[in-house]
Design a protein around this motif. Structure first.
Motif, PDB file in Angstrom:
ATOM      1  N   PRO A  77       0.838  -1.220   0.000  1.00 36.57           N
ATOM      2  CA  PRO A  77       0.000   0.000   0.000  1.00 36.57           C
ATOM      3  C   PRO A  77       0.866   1.260   0.000  1.00 36.57           C
ATOM      4  CG  PRO A  77      -0.768  -1.579   1.639  1.00 36.57           C
ATOM      5  CD  PRO A  77       0.539  -2.113   1.131  1.00 36.57           C
ATOM      6  N   GLY A  78       0.540   2.171  -0.863  1.00 33.71           N
ATOM      7  CA  GLY A  78       1.261   3.432  -0.914  1.00 33.71           C
ATOM      8  C   GLY A  78       2.544   3.411  -1.723  1.00 33.71           C
ATOM      9  N   PHE A  79       2.835   2.293  -2.401  1.00 30.05           N
ATOM     10  CA  PHE A  79       4.066   2.235  -3.191  1.00 30.05           C
ATOM     11  C   PHE A  79       3.989   3.252  -4.337  1.00 30.05           C
ATOM     12  CE2 PHE A  79       6.732   0.542  -6.638  1.00 30.05           C
ATOM     13  CZ  PHE A  79       7.932   0.380  -5.947  1.00 30.05           C
ATOM     14  N   PRO A  80       4.969   4.159  -4.428  1.00 30.33           N
ATOM     15  CA  PRO A  80       4.930   5.198  -5.474  1.00 30.33           C
ATOM     16  C   PRO A  80       5.366   4.638  -6.825  1.00 30.33           C
ATOM     17  CG  PRO A  80       6.889   5.456  -4.111  1.00 30.33           C
ATOM     18  CD  PRO A  80       6.124   4.312  -3.522  1.00 30.33           C
ATOM     19  N   LYS A  81       4.426   4.230  -7.629  1.00 23.79           N
ATOM     20  CA  LYS A  81       4.716   3.482  -8.848  1.00 23.79           C
ATOM     21  C   LYS A  81       5.527   4.266  -9.880  1.00 23.79           C
ATOM     22  CE  LYS A  81       1.764   0.715 -10.562  1.00 23.79           C
ATOM     23  NZ  LYS A  81       0.600   0.012 -11.152  1.00 23.79           N
ATOM     24  N   LYS A  82       5.422   5.592  -9.886  1.00 24.19           N
ATOM     25  CA  LYS A  82       6.077   6.375 -10.938  1.00 24.19           C
ATOM     26  C   LYS A  82       7.508   6.776 -10.608  1.00 24.19           C
ATOM     27  CE  LYS A  82       4.045   9.310 -13.418  1.00 24.19           C
ATOM     28  NZ  LYS A  82       3.433  10.561 -13.911  1.00 24.19           N
ATOM     29  N   PRO A 204      11.214   4.368   0.940  1.00 28.38           N
ATOM     30  CA  PRO A 204      11.474   3.689   2.218  1.00 28.38           C
ATOM     31  C   PRO A 204      10.925   2.273   2.233  1.00 28.38           C
ATOM     32  CG  PRO A 204       9.679   5.248   2.455  1.00 28.38           C
ATOM     33  CD  PRO A 204      10.247   5.463   1.071  1.00 28.38           C
ATOM     34  N   CYS A 205      11.631   1.384   2.952  1.00 23.08           N
ATOM     35  CA  CYS A 205      11.173  -0.009   3.053  1.00 23.08           C
ATOM     36  C   CYS A 205      10.326  -0.173   4.315  1.00 23.08           C
ATOM     37  CB  CYS A 205      12.376  -0.955   3.091  1.00 23.08           C
ATOM     38  SG  CYS A 205      11.895  -2.710   3.047  1.00 23.08           S
ATOM     39  N   ASN A 206       9.305   0.654   4.445  1.00 20.31           N
ATOM     40  CA  ASN A 206       8.398   0.498   5.587  1.00 20.31           C
ATOM     41  C   ASN A 206       6.946   0.658   5.150  1.00 20.31           C
ATOM     42  OD1 ASN A 206       8.258   3.196   5.064  1.00 20.31           O
ATOM     43  ND2 ASN A 206       9.050   3.883   7.038  1.00 20.31           N
ATOM     44  N   LEU A 207       6.719   0.533   3.855  1.00 21.57           N
ATOM     45  CA  LEU A 207       5.376   0.737   3.333  1.00 21.57           C
ATOM     46  C   LEU A 207       4.396  -0.331   3.799  1.00 21.57           C
ATOM     47  CD1 LEU A 207       6.349   1.671  -0.330  1.00 21.57           C
ATOM     48  CD2 LEU A 207       5.636   3.227   1.471  1.00 21.57           C
ATOM     49  N   CYS A 208       4.935  -1.536   4.101  1.00 20.66           N
ATOM     50  CA  CYS A 208       4.048  -2.629   4.502  1.00 20.66           C
ATOM     51  C   CYS A 208       3.635  -2.515   5.967  1.00 20.66           C
ATOM     52  CB  CYS A 208       4.728  -3.976   4.266  1.00 20.66           C
ATOM     53  SG  CYS A 208       6.236  -4.186   5.234  1.00 20.66           S
ATOM     54  N   GLY A 209       4.254  -1.625   6.714  1.00 20.33           N
ATOM     55  CA  GLY A 209       3.919  -1.467   8.119  1.00 20.33           C
ATOM     56  C   GLY A 209       4.573  -2.480   9.022  1.00 20.33           C
ATOM     57  N   SER A 210       5.443  -3.332   8.483  1.00 20.75           N
ATOM     58  CA  SER A 210       6.109  -4.342   9.296  1.00 20.75           C
ATOM     59  C   SER A 210       7.156  -3.693  10.186  1.00 20.75           C
ATOM     60  CB  SER A 210       6.790  -5.381   8.399  1.00 20.75           C
ATOM     61  OG  SER A 210       7.527  -6.313   9.160  1.00 20.75           O
ATOM     62  N   GLN A 211       7.293  -4.239  11.398  1.00 22.22           N
ATOM     63  CA  GLN A 211       8.335  -3.731  12.286  1.00 22.22           C
ATOM     64  C   GLN A 211       9.703  -4.134  11.752  1.00 22.22           C
ATOM     65  OE1 GLN A 211       8.602  -5.932  16.084  1.00 22.22           O
ATOM     66  NE2 GLN A 211       6.951  -7.210  15.315  1.00 22.22           N
ATOM     67  N   ASP A 212      10.735  -3.419  12.190  1.00 22.90           N
ATOM     68  CA  ASP A 212      12.092  -3.746  11.787  1.00 22.90           C
ATOM     69  C   ASP A 212      12.471  -5.131  12.268  1.00 22.90           C
ATOM     70  OD1 ASP A 212      12.461  -1.310  10.612  1.00 22.90           O
ATOM     71  OD2 ASP A 212      13.392  -0.382  12.362  1.00 22.90           O
ATOM     72  N   ASN A 213      13.421  -5.742  11.555  1.00 19.39           N
ATOM     73  CA  ASN A 213      13.999  -6.999  12.016  1.00 19.39           C
ATOM     74  C   ASN A 213      14.807  -6.696  13.279  1.00 19.39           C
ATOM     75  OD1 ASN A 213      15.780  -9.229  12.420  1.00 19.39           O
ATOM     76  ND2 ASN A 213      15.496  -9.814  10.282  1.00 19.39           N
TER      77      ASN A 213
END
Length: 278
Positions: A77-82, A204-213
């Protein structure tokens, strides 16, 4: 920062990174004459810098090779495709955006209080490897750097009981493709500074809402403190990965400890007597 200062710092960082990437490519024979290298572009700082330096090296390399950029749109969700197509359109490179809804699979399989990163990366790796086969790529370039490699070494030791890191070059699990890590000699701090000066359109690699490793973050914090107290420690740890002494470890599959014997001069006979050391 003045324009001249900015240009000076950018050129110096580019020169350092280009030298380190060139050394890694040479040391591990990562790219050969006529290769088609599939460059995996996630939208993070590491993959942007990797692509930028490889394009720069391609112009001056003594061999001819081709680069093809690939991004995997996992339908977060929210990935900026362009963002990536707009950036890549300005470069002298062919590229593709692969669309696969791995986000829904990960959400279905992983509980909400757990990190999605493990399953997400496995799904992504499988899709990219299959695509490399489809386009006939000889090498798959990933953006892991020196700090990633050292962190993985400690992750495997602390949580997996294995002395294992990320090799700069390896054969994929299915044996079909060679995976290369051109940034293997590069420091994350220099990559970050270069990305900031160049103003790449970072996603940013936080679009999925997953917590950090959390395990990796703990290792990263530990190494940061070590290096802060003892500058050069992380670099020394990385060098040790390239300077392994199997006879000084305890892996019987790497060294034949069972048949290890020595000679000892016998005091009574004056001759040589074999003494088993186990």
């Amino acid at each position: 920062m003045t324009t001249s200062d900015h240009r000076f710092k950018l050129n110096r960082l580019r020169k350092n990174l280009r030298r380190e990437v060139g050394s890694a490519i040479s040391d591990f024979n990562m790219i050969e004459e006529g290769d088609l290298v599939m460059v995996c572009l996630s939208g993070g700082k590491d993959s942007f810098v990797m692509l930028d330096i490889l394009l720069n090296l391609k112009q001056h390399a003594p061999i001819k090779f081709q680069l093809h950029a690939v991004n995997l749109d996992q339908k977060q969700p929210g990935f900026p495709k362009k963002v990536l197509p707009d950036y890549l359109d300005k470069l002298d490179i062919t590229y593709e955006v692969i669309e696969r809804d791995t986000y829904s699979i990960v959400k279905e399989k992983i509980p909400e209080n757990k990190t999605y990163c493990g399953l997400c990366s496995r799904l992504r790796r499988g899709i990219l490897y299959n695509h490399a086969e489809t386009i006939g790529a000889d090498k798959i370039a990933l953006g892991h750097h020196r700090d990633d490699i050292v962190e993985t070494l400690f992750l495997n030791m602390f949580y997996g009981g294995r002395l294992k890191a990320m090799p700069p070059k390896l054969l994929s699990d299915d044996g079909r493709k060679v995976v290369i890590r051109p940034l293997a000699y590069c420091k994350e701090a220099e990559i970050s500074r270069y990305a900031n000066l160049t103003k790449f359109p970072i996603i940013p690699c936080n679009l999925c809402g997953s917590q950090d490793n959390l395990q990796r973050q703990a290792i990263k914090a530990m190494l940061f403190e070590w290096n802060k107290r003892h500058p050069g420690r992380v670099e020394s740890i990385f060098r040790s990965i390239s300077n392994v002494c199997p006879s000084q470890l305890a892996d019987t599959s790497l060294f034949d400890f069972n048949s290890l014997r020595g000679t000892n001069k016998s005091a009574s006979t004056g001759g040589l007597k074999l003494v088993e050391l186990v």
